[in-house]
Every structure is written in C-alpha cells, then in structure tokens.
Design a protein around this motif. Structure first.
Motif: not given
Length: 255
Positions: A98-106, A120-125, A128-133, A163-165
């Motif tokens: 998985x991509x780096x961002x996908x790992x965070x979404x999991x 499933x559709x990822x909520x905008x918030x 944004x949280x994944x991008x911030x992390x 872990x932060x996510x």
C-alpha cells in the motif's frame, strides 16, 4: 484553586509471572496526560513486558492497570486500543504494497477494517488529518509511493505516523530509532518531542544520546522492578544505575 487532572495511566503493583520467572515484580508506574516518559534498562529488565501488559498482550498475575481512571487490566487488546492506547513495536508493521497515505488511512479508520478503509469514501476531515500527519513526520512528498520502497528511517517515521493517525491518547513507542543513523535519530527525537502535549508518549530505548535529546522524565527498570525515576541528569548521576545499566550501554555503543 486549580485541580490537577488525574493521571492518564496508573500501573499499580503489577507483577507478571512466566512459569516462576518474575518478568515484572510489583511495578508502580504513572503517566500524566500529555507527558513524554522514557523507559530504559538492561536487556531483560521488563521494559517490553510492561508495555505488553499495558496494551493487554500479556496478562498481569497481580496488581491492576487503570487508564482514565478505569480498570483495563483484564480487557482484550483490541478494546484497550479502542479506549485510546496504541503501540508501535520495534520492527515496523506497515503494509508494504500500500502507499504511504493508504497505510495512514488504514490506521485512522481501523475500526472499519483495512479493506473498507480504502474502498469506501474517505471523509474530507480524515484526508486533511492524514495530510497533516504526513507533513509533521516529513513524508508529505512520499505519500503516493509504496510503503515497502521506503528507506529504513522513513519506514520508522511511517510507523510513528500510523500510531499518530489512531488519535490515541497514549502512544507506546518501542525503540523508534532502531537501526537509524545520527541525523535520522535527531530528527526522530524532535518529532517525538512535538507529540507530547497532544498525546502522552512512552518511549522504550537504550541509546542515551537519544534519551538526552528527548529530555523527558526517565524510568529505569532492572530485573522487573523500577530502580530509579528522575530527569536524565538525575539518572546519569546515579551510581547504582551506572553500575547496572549505563556502563553496559556505553560499552555496547562502543562495541
């Protein structure tokens, strides 16, 4: 009069007996909300066992553990995670394809299962949280690459990001700089310091230069018991700690 909030975590008289071997022996340990706490000690001192017991992977044979003033001693690991404790192990546990961002979404959506997190559709918030992390851990420019292609230090930062996510109140980080060079270690120390306040963080490590860079209160474990607690300066000045641990750590660093 300002009332002080209760400790986030209380380990009270906890022992862990592995068939007659006391891995933990009447341990009392407190973590305050937003605190950065460092656990050090020789190999076999009980550091990882303490974290395993907090997270529910190992069962205490005596004593109790309270989180947010509620007993979690006998809860299963997934329920303890759900209540707000998350652990990073020494070996990264990322999903390499998985991509780096996908790992965070999991990680951010772990209650829905990894497959639904991606389909499933990822909520905008959450986006944004994944991008911030990713920005905070220095991996924003690596968001779309496969996690398995990351360098060792980047892999450790991704694991911290995961872990932060989870938005856990208490993060347990087991040797987050294992295998890192000096520059990556310094960068990791700065990252972990930035987490304190927003999260409480317990770091297990043996590298005293890294411990000094973290600059938090230190708990020294030895033979399953707490030997000393204090500042880095207090610990360095303690003759008993030096005899049982610091001398060995210095010798290992120069081996």
């Amino acid at each position: 009069m300002v009332l002080r909030p209760p400790p986030l975590l209380r380990v009270e008289g906890v022992s862990v007996d592995f068939d007659g071997f006391l891995a933990l022996d009447n341990v009392n340990f407190v973590v305050e909300p937003g605190e950065l706490r460092i656990l050090i000690g020789p190999n076999g001192a009980g550091k990882s066992t303490l974290c395993d017991t907090i997270i529910g992977r190992v069962r205490a044979t005596a004593g109790q553990i309270l989180f947010k003033d509620e007993a979690i001693t006998d809860l299963p690991e997934h329920e303890i995670v759900r209540r707000g404790i998350c652990r990073k192990f020494q070996a990264p546990g990322v999903l390499p394809n998985l991509s780096v961002a996908e790992n965070l979404l999991v990680s951010a959506r772990r209650d829905r299962g990894w497959w639904q997190s991606l389909t499933s559709r990822v909520p905008p918030d959450e986006t944004a949280r994944v991008a911030d992390i990713l920005e905070r851990v220095g991996l924003a420019d690596r968001a779309t690459v496969a996690a398995g292609s990351l360098a060792h230090g980047e892999m450790q930062w991704l694991e911290i990001a995961m872990v932060m996510a989870t938005n856990a109140d208490l993060l347990l980080l087991d040797e987050p700089t294992a295998g890192m060079g000096r520059n990556d270690t310094a960068r990791t120390a700065a990252l972990i310091r930035s987490l304190a306040g927003r999260h409480a963080v317990v770091v297990i490590d043996h590298d005293m230069s890294f411990v000094e860079a973290l600059d938090g209160p230190v708990t020294v474990l030895h033979q399953g018991r707490i030997l000393r607690e204090g500042s880095v300066a207090d610990i360095r000045a303690d003759k008993e700690v030096e005899a049982v641990y610091l001398g060995r750590a210095k010798d290992a660093a120069h081996a």
